[in-house]
Every structure is written in C-alpha cells, then in structure tokens.
Design an enzyme around this catalytic site. Structure first.
Site, PDB file in Angstrom:
ATOM      1  N   THR A  15       0.853  -1.062   0.045  1.00  0.00           N
ATOM      2  CA  THR A  15      -0.684  -0.217   0.088  1.00  0.00           C
ATOM      3  C   THR A  15       1.112   1.549  -0.332  1.00  0.00           C
ATOM      4  O   THR A  15       2.106   1.313  -0.030  1.00  0.00           O
ATOM      5  CB  THR A  15      -0.726   0.183   0.881  1.00  0.00           C
ATOM      6  OG1 THR A  15      -0.185   0.602   2.370  1.00  0.00           O
ATOM      7  CG2 THR A  15      -1.773  -1.124   1.463  1.00  0.00           C
ATOM      8  N   GLY A  16       0.393   2.461  -0.408  1.00  0.00           N
ATOM      9  CA  GLY A  16       0.549   3.982  -0.078  1.00  0.00           C
ATOM     10  C   GLY A  16       2.259   3.744  -1.639  1.00  0.00           C
ATOM     11  O   GLY A  16       3.248   3.640  -1.084  1.00  0.00           O
ATOM     12  N   ALA A  17       1.762   2.975  -2.223  1.00  0.00           N
ATOM     13  CA  ALA A  17       2.757   3.427  -3.582  1.00  0.00           C
ATOM     14  C   ALA A  17       2.337   4.100  -4.543  1.00  0.00           C
ATOM     15  O   ALA A  17       2.491   3.989  -5.814  1.00  0.00           O
ATOM     16  CB  ALA A  17       3.031   1.521  -3.998  1.00  0.00           C
ATOM     17  N   SER A  18       1.533   4.932  -4.401  1.00  0.00           N
ATOM     18  CA  SER A  18       1.271   6.091  -5.723  1.00  0.00           C
ATOM     19  C   SER A  18       1.977   6.731  -6.006  1.00  0.00           C
ATOM     20  O   SER A  18       1.894   7.850  -7.147  1.00  0.00           O
ATOM     21  CB  SER A  18      -0.077   6.973  -5.155  1.00  0.00           C
ATOM     22  OG  SER A  18       0.758   7.575  -4.036  1.00  0.00           O
ATOM     23  N   ILE A  23       8.174   5.659  -1.081  1.00  0.00           N
ATOM     24  CA  ILE A  23       8.717   4.490  -0.501  1.00  0.00           C
ATOM     25  C   ILE A  23       8.470   3.023  -0.780  1.00  0.00           C
ATOM     26  O   ILE A  23       8.945   1.643  -0.793  1.00  0.00           O
ATOM     27  CB  ILE A  23       8.555   4.746   1.121  1.00  0.00           C
ATOM     28  CG1 ILE A  23       9.609   5.630   1.417  1.00  0.00           C
ATOM     29  CG2 ILE A  23       8.902   3.066   1.960  1.00  0.00           C
ATOM     30  CD1 ILE A  23       9.729   5.842   3.376  1.00  0.00           C
ATOM     31  N   GLY A  24       6.683   3.727  -0.656  1.00  0.00           N
ATOM     32  CA  GLY A  24       6.330   1.479  -1.550  1.00  0.00           C
ATOM     33  C   GLY A  24       6.649   1.545  -2.924  1.00  0.00           C
ATOM     34  O   GLY A  24       6.618   0.743  -3.114  1.00  0.00           O
ATOM     35  N   SER A 160       6.500   5.444  12.353  1.00  0.00           N
ATOM     36  CA  SER A 160       7.106   6.591  13.052  1.00  0.00           C
ATOM     37  C   SER A 160       7.090   7.150  14.794  1.00  0.00           C
ATOM     38  O   SER A 160       5.520   6.759  14.635  1.00  0.00           O
ATOM     39  CB  SER A 160       6.655   8.055  11.930  1.00  0.00           C
ATOM     40  OG  SER A 160       7.006   8.933  12.176  1.00  0.00           O
ATOM     41  N   TYR A 169      -1.352  12.222  12.828  1.00  0.00           N
ATOM     42  CA  TYR A 169      -0.442  10.788  12.294  1.00  0.00           C
ATOM     43  C   TYR A 169      -0.043  10.045  13.306  1.00  0.00           C
ATOM     44  O   TYR A 169       0.255   8.936  13.188  1.00  0.00           O
ATOM     45  CB  TYR A 169       0.212  11.836  11.994  1.00  0.00           C
ATOM     46  CG  TYR A 169       1.208  11.219  10.703  1.00  0.00           C
ATOM     47  CD1 TYR A 169       1.096  10.458  10.166  1.00  0.00           C
ATOM     48  CD2 TYR A 169       3.072  11.183  11.523  1.00  0.00           C
ATOM     49  CE1 TYR A 169       2.158   9.183   9.401  1.00  0.00           C
ATOM     50  CE2 TYR A 169       3.808  10.372  10.221  1.00  0.00           C
ATOM     51  CZ  TYR A 169       3.663   9.312   9.537  1.00  0.00           C
ATOM     52  OH  TYR A 169       4.174   8.774   9.173  1.00  0.00           O
TER      53      TYR A 169
END
Length: 260
Positions: A15-18, A23-24, A160, A169
């Site tokens: 996930t988070g590979a936009s 990083i993704g 984080s 966050y």
C-alpha cells in the site's frame, strides 16, 4: 488468472505506492526484482490534496515498469478510510494475482497539526486510514492466507515516532504499532510474522532544502534516508532469512536522533 505463473512467484501487496519516488514504490520495485509478483495500492483523491498532487495514468506506467522487471503487477485504487475497502482490495488482489504471501502497509494519511489545532474530523480520518484501515488489511490478509504457500507469511508496516506538531499522524501510528505487535502473536499459528519499520526521515520530494539539511545534520551517518534503504530492510524481513524476526519495531534510520 494464470495459475502456472501464480505457482512460480509469491505475491506481495504494497500500500502507499502512489508516486514513483515513494517508499512504497521502492518496496514494490525491489520485490519485483527479487522474484515477487506485486499489487500496489494508491488513492488519488488524497494525493490531489498534497503538494505533489495526483498524476493521472502514473499507476499504469508504474505497473508496466514492474512488468518489465519480470513481475505480474496489479494497481489497486483504494480509499482506506472506507471500512469496506480493505477487504475488497485484498480480494481484488487475490482474484488478480493469487493468494497474498506478504502485506506491506506503507500508506499514511498525514496532515500536520498539534494538540491545540487538530480538528475532530482530521483526528478521526488519520485513525481511519492509518490505524483502522491497517487493522482491516491485516485481518483480510490473514483470512485469505494459505499456510505453507512458498513458506512465507509476512506483514511489515511502516511507522513513525513523529508526534509533536503532527499529533493525529503520530498517535495513529502509535496505535498501529500495537496492532502489528498483536498480529505477531495472534497470527503466529498461521506461520505469519509481523514487524514494523521506522525509516526515519526519507525525502520523497516533500522536504524543503533547509529541512533536508537540518534533518541530515541530526543523523549519525550524515545523510537522509533513501526509499531504497527502507526497501532493502523490508526485503530482508520478507525473505526466508528474515523468518525468525517477529513482533519487532526496527529503527532503520541511519542513527537519527541517536543519543551520544
């Protein structure tokens, strides 16, 4: 679905590979080179609200890049704030590529605010995406997991410790830490390991030159982290060699804020 192809390569869902420099994306690219098929998640509506913006058709181009590395690739649009979306996304990956052997939760909703200026709506949305969405992804992953497939069962989540002036966050990531630690215990009988990686400051295009210089100066090795640095440690945790590590929060940050 090509069942013969499925039988030769394990499947990772990142996930988070936009964005190509995220990083993704580095994790997805790395796993493709290491013999994995890769599904990757993105959500353009969130990116459109951020300084880097959304990039139409970038996801198809990234999928083509992964295919050029030998992987089957599947882009998946998913709004993790929707409680029904995680299970639907996992099912889409399973239908398109086969059972998932590794879940890498690299996504994050992050909008700076502190104790005095965080709205209830912002707080709830951070927890919906970063915490609840991750829990539901882990749940759906475990429910579809086939023990013994490739001898692998892996969960890795990025976390984080940045909380001051980034309260929702940081708080949502802290809750994620506990969920992943629980997964290491509760899913161990399936042969699944679960770990967290704190990559420290990684410049994926969001830092000003002044901030980048300041953060590099606070790092023992004298430089910022790179997406590939995180991709490398994730690759180890996903490999057979990393199978004895579970329930851990690993700081892969070049000695950021190291006390001396």
């Amino acid at each position: 679905m090509d069942n013969d192809a499925r039988s030769t390569r394990p499947v990772a869902f990142v996930t988070g590979a936009s964005r190509p420099n995220s990083i993704g994306a580095a994790i997805a690219r790395n796993q493709a080179t290491l013999g994995w098929d890769v599904a990757f998640a993105f959500w353009d509506d969130y990116d459109a609200t951020m300084p880097w913006g959304a990039h139409e058709r970038a996801h198809d181009a990234f999928a083509d890049e992964l295919r050029a590395l030998g992987a089957r690739a599947l882009p998946v649009a998913v709004d993790l704030a929707n409680p029904e979306a995680p299970a639907l996304a996992v099912e889409r990956v399973r239908a398109g590529l086969g059972p998932i052997q590794a879940l890498i939760a690299s996504h994050a909703h992050s909008v700076d605010s502190g104790i005095l200026d965080t709205s209830v709506e912002a707080f709830d949305r951070h927890f919906a995406v970063n915490t609840r969405g991750s829990w539901l992804l882990i749940k759906a992953f475990a429910e579809q997991f086939e023990p013994g497939a490739f001898g692998l069962g892996r969960i890795v989540a990025l976390t984080s410790d940045h909380t001051a002036h980034n309260l929702p966050y940081g708080a949502s990531k802290g809750a994620l830490d506990r969920i992943v630690t629980a997964a290491a215990v509760e899913l161990a009988h399936l042969g699944i390991t679960a770990n967290l990686v704190n990559p420290g400051p990684i410049d994926t295009g969001w830092m000003t030159p002044e901030l980048a210089e300041s953060l590099a100066a606070e790092t023992a090795l004298g430089r910022l982290g790179r997406p590939q640095d995180t991709a490398d440690i994730v690759a180890f945790l996903l490999s057979p060699a990393g199978g004895w590590i579970t329930g851990q929060l690993l700081h892969s940050n070049g000695g950021f804020h190291l006390s001396v």
